[in-house]
Design a protein around this motif. Sequence first.
Motif, PDB file in Angstrom:
ATOM      1  N   ARG A  33      83.662  33.227  63.980  1.00  0.00           N
ATOM      2  CA  ARG A  33      82.624  33.001  62.599  1.00  0.00           C
ATOM      3  C   ARG A  33      81.916  31.664  62.847  1.00  0.00           C
ATOM      4  NH1 ARG A  33      87.028  33.777  58.711  1.00  0.00           N
ATOM      5  NH2 ARG A  33      88.311  35.117  59.876  1.00  0.00           N
ATOM      6  N   GLU A  34      82.663  30.636  63.577  1.00  0.00           N
ATOM      7  CA  GLU A  34      82.021  29.468  63.593  1.00  0.00           C
ATOM      8  C   GLU A  34      80.899  29.049  64.499  1.00  0.00           C
ATOM      9  OE1 GLU A  34      86.379  27.084  62.333  1.00  0.00           O
ATOM     10  OE2 GLU A  34      85.412  26.640  64.071  1.00  0.00           O
ATOM     11  N   GLU A  35      81.071  29.985  65.534  1.00  0.00           N
ATOM     12  CA  GLU A  35      79.806  29.865  66.586  1.00  0.00           C
ATOM     13  C   GLU A  35      78.713  30.514  65.984  1.00  0.00           C
ATOM     14  OE1 GLU A  35      81.350  32.526  69.971  1.00  0.00           O
ATOM     15  OE2 GLU A  35      83.121  30.927  70.416  1.00  0.00           O
ATOM     16  N   PRO A  36      77.412  29.750  66.378  1.00  0.00           N
ATOM     17  CA  PRO A  36      76.038  30.118  65.969  1.00  0.00           C
ATOM     18  C   PRO A  36      75.854  31.409  66.584  1.00  0.00           C
ATOM     19  CG  PRO A  36      75.934  28.151  67.365  1.00  0.00           C
ATOM     20  CD  PRO A  36      77.562  28.428  66.971  1.00  0.00           C
ATOM     21  N   ARG A  37      75.242  32.364  65.751  1.00  0.00           N
ATOM     22  CA  ARG A  37      74.813  33.667  66.380  1.00  0.00           C
ATOM     23  C   ARG A  37      73.623  33.559  67.031  1.00  0.00           C
ATOM     24  NH1 ARG A  37      76.704  37.620  61.325  1.00  0.00           N
ATOM     25  NH2 ARG A  37      79.007  37.432  62.168  1.00  0.00           N
ATOM     26  N   ASP A  38      73.171  34.328  67.870  1.00  0.00           N
ATOM     27  CA  ASP A  38      71.723  34.216  68.354  1.00  0.00           C
ATOM     28  C   ASP A  38      70.995  34.698  67.541  1.00  0.00           C
ATOM     29  OD1 ASP A  38      72.734  33.511  71.091  1.00  0.00           O
ATOM     30  OD2 ASP A  38      72.980  35.771  71.602  1.00  0.00           O
ATOM     31  N   LEU A  39      70.002  33.934  67.111  1.00  0.00           N
ATOM     32  CA  LEU A  39      68.874  34.044  66.268  1.00  0.00           C
ATOM     33  C   LEU A  39      67.532  34.762  66.844  1.00  0.00           C
ATOM     34  CD1 LEU A  39      69.218  30.773  64.016  1.00  0.00           C
ATOM     35  CD2 LEU A  39      69.956  32.839  63.467  1.00  0.00           C
ATOM     36  N   PRO A  40      67.047  35.900  66.126  1.00  0.00           N
ATOM     37  CA  PRO A  40      65.938  36.730  66.718  1.00  0.00           C
ATOM     38  C   PRO A  40      64.657  35.452  66.940  1.00  0.00           C
ATOM     39  CG  PRO A  40      66.889  37.724  64.709  1.00  0.00           C
ATOM     40  CD  PRO A  40      67.418  36.335  64.902  1.00  0.00           C
ATOM     41  N   ARG A  41      64.052  35.920  68.312  1.00  0.00           N
ATOM     42  CA  ARG A  41      62.823  35.068  68.290  1.00  0.00           C
ATOM     43  C   ARG A  41      61.567  36.293  68.428  1.00  0.00           C
ATOM     44  NH1 ARG A  41      64.722  32.452  73.760  1.00  0.00           N
ATOM     45  NH2 ARG A  41      62.443  32.080  74.022  1.00  0.00           N
ATOM     46  N   LEU A  42      60.358  35.578  68.269  1.00  0.00           N
ATOM     47  CA  LEU A  42      59.156  36.287  68.291  1.00  0.00           C
ATOM     48  C   LEU A  42      58.716  36.371  69.718  1.00  0.00           C
ATOM     49  CD1 LEU A  42      57.036  35.535  65.379  1.00  0.00           C
ATOM     50  CD2 LEU A  42      57.941  37.627  65.919  1.00  0.00           C
ATOM     51  N   TRP A  43      58.274  37.558  70.518  1.00  0.00           N
ATOM     52  CA  TRP A  43      57.833  37.868  71.682  1.00  0.00           C
ATOM     53  C   TRP A  43      56.651  38.392  71.767  1.00  0.00           C
ATOM     54  CZ3 TRP A  43      60.989  35.755  75.371  1.00  0.00           C
ATOM     55  CH2 TRP A  43      62.435  35.321  75.074  1.00  0.00           C
ATOM     56  N   HIS A  44      55.683  38.019  72.613  1.00  0.00           N
ATOM     57  CA  HIS A  44      54.518  38.694  72.611  1.00  0.00           C
ATOM     58  C   HIS A  44      54.477  39.730  73.839  1.00  0.00           C
ATOM     59  CE1 HIS A  44      50.088  39.284  73.573  1.00  0.00           C
ATOM     60  NE2 HIS A  44      50.015  39.189  72.263  1.00  0.00           N
ATOM     61  N   VAL A  45      54.143  40.909  73.540  1.00  0.00           N
ATOM     62  CA  VAL A  45      54.267  41.897  74.514  1.00  0.00           C
ATOM     63  C   VAL A  45      52.882  42.594  74.688  1.00  0.00           C
ATOM     64  CG1 VAL A  45      55.235  44.202  74.612  1.00  0.00           C
ATOM     65  CG2 VAL A  45      56.519  42.640  73.526  1.00  0.00           C
ATOM     66  N   THR A  46      52.687  42.706  76.019  1.00  0.00           N
ATOM     67  CA  THR A  46      51.209  43.727  76.501  1.00  0.00           C
ATOM     68  C   THR A  46      52.010  44.478  77.210  1.00  0.00           C
ATOM     69  OG1 THR A  46      50.116  41.673  76.484  1.00  0.00           O
ATOM     70  CG2 THR A  46      49.243  43.285  77.730  1.00  0.00           C
ATOM     71  N   ALA A  91      63.006  40.085  68.693  1.00  0.00           N
ATOM     72  CA  ALA A  91      64.214  40.315  69.353  1.00  0.00           C
ATOM     73  C   ALA A  91      65.106  39.175  69.781  1.00  0.00           C
ATOM     74  CB  ALA A  91      63.841  41.086  70.614  1.00  0.00           C
ATOM     75  N   ARG A  92      66.283  39.398  69.894  1.00  0.00           N
ATOM     76  CA  ARG A  92      67.191  38.128  70.353  1.00  0.00           C
ATOM     77  C   ARG A  92      66.911  37.544  71.713  1.00  0.00           C
ATOM     78  NH1 ARG A  92      71.908  38.554  73.436  1.00  0.00           N
ATOM     79  NH2 ARG A  92      71.405  41.052  73.485  1.00  0.00           N
ATOM     80  N   ASP A  93      66.638  38.234  72.609  1.00  0.00           N
ATOM     81  CA  ASP A  93      65.937  37.720  73.839  1.00  0.00           C
ATOM     82  C   ASP A  93      65.372  38.691  74.512  1.00  0.00           C
ATOM     83  OD1 ASP A  93      67.560  39.986  75.197  1.00  0.00           O
ATOM     84  OD2 ASP A  93      69.410  38.803  75.386  1.00  0.00           O
ATOM     85  N   LEU A  94      64.496  38.064  75.848  1.00  0.00           N
ATOM     86  CA  LEU A  94      63.538  38.981  76.438  1.00  0.00           C
ATOM     87  C   LEU A  94      64.056  40.242  76.848  1.00  0.00           C
ATOM     88  CD1 LEU A  94      61.142  37.616  79.078  1.00  0.00           C
ATOM     89  CD2 LEU A  94      62.669  39.388  79.877  1.00  0.00           C
TER      90      LEU A  94
END
Length: 151
Positions: A33-46, A91-94
Amino acid sequence: MRRVALTSVVGGAGAPAGRGDTEDAQEQQEQRREEPRDLPRLWHVTLSVSGPETPLADVRRALEQLAHDHPFLLTSRYAADHAEIRYWEEARDLHDAAAVALRLWGEHRQSAQLPPWEIVGLEVIDRETYHQRIAAGYGPAPATPVGVHPF
């Protein structure tokens, strides 16, 4: 018969003597609970697709329906035998962004009546990289005008 308290090993370190599994589990939950969760990021998709020639009116109608079904679609360019779709994905990651992109065409093939084309190219870059490319004058041109357009 002698009873022995069971302990678990967390991250390679043994638990203090006398502690039971219940206490260890509670401590692990508190740490999570104390560990930061992975926050979503914006990814540009082609996403690039191609296949057998299809009437342009059918391609346009299908891409317009895809844009309606997938509201984050920025722009689509198309010809009779290929198309390029650009959009932002959260999304969280690539890996997650790429997985969603690779499913996009197939998942919407029937609902949008997309041509039976295959994915032939995929580029996923983070927001910072996208803006660096634009500022440097290379990379994909800004996705304007928004909408579905012929090449």
